[in-house]
Design a protein around this motif. Structure first.
Motif, short mmCIF file in Angstrom:
data_model
loop_
_atom_site.label_atom_id
_atom_site.label_comp_id
_atom_site.label_asym_id
_atom_site.label_seq_id
_atom_site.Cartn_x
_atom_site.Cartn_y
_atom_site.Cartn_z
N LEU A 32 13.72 -13.46 8.01
CA LEU A 32 12.89 -12.86 6.98
C LEU A 32 13.52 -11.57 6.47
N PHE A 33 13.32 -11.31 5.16
CA PHE A 33 13.94 -10.16 4.51
C PHE A 33 12.95 -9.42 3.63
N SER A 41 22.36 -11.72 0.18
CA SER A 41 23.56 -11.25 0.89
C SER A 41 23.73 -12.01 2.21
N PHE A 42 22.65 -12.13 2.96
CA PHE A 42 22.70 -12.88 4.23
C PHE A 42 23.06 -14.34 3.98
N ALA A 92 21.99 -10.97 9.86
CA ALA A 92 20.75 -10.71 9.12
C ALA A 92 20.38 -9.24 9.19
N ALA A 93 20.53 -8.63 10.36
CA ALA A 93 20.16 -7.22 10.53
C ALA A 93 20.95 -6.31 9.59
N GLU A 94 22.19 -6.68 9.31
CA GLU A 94 23.01 -5.88 8.41
C GLU A 94 22.45 -5.86 6.99
N SER A 95 21.62 -6.85 6.66
CA SER A 95 21.01 -6.94 5.33
C SER A 95 19.51 -6.66 5.39
#
Length: 107
Positions: A32-33, A41-42, A92-95
């Motif tokens: 989830l974002f 991006s992910f 994912a965490a990077e985005s």
């Protein structure tokens, strides 16, 4: 409980329900974002790593975008599931994303 233990429990439950875990299957990992840009991006990065991502709206407050990443058919072992989940979670965490579980169709 650790991620590995959680995954082991799910796989045990699947086997107890009659699933033959020796059968390869495509697996879906959801993330989830909070932003569309982060989700895209992910998805691009997951695609570059050989996964098939799909971006869609989601109704969780604060995280309105879901990216479901599908693997090629694999034999679902605890080591493999945990490894994929951890690798994708780091990307994912990077985005700005967070994991939202995994699943696969019954075989």
């Amino acid at each position: 409980m650790a991620l590995y233990d959680d995954n082991a429990d799910v796989l045990r439950d699947m086997a107890a329900a009659g699933e033959d875990l020796r059968t390869p299957r495509a697996m879906d990992f959801s993330y989830l974002f909070p932003t569309r840009e982060g989700a895209i991006s992910f998805a691009r990065r997951a695609d570059a790593h050989g996964f098939a991502p799909g971006v869609r709206p989601y109704d969780k407050p604060g995280f309105p975008f879901d990216v479901t990443v599908t693997t090629e058919p694999v034999v679902p072992t605890c080591d493999l599931v945990t490894d994929i989940e951890q690798r994708l979670a780091a990307i994912a965490a990077e985005s700005g994303g967070m994991p939202d579980g995994w699943g696969c169709m019954a075989q």
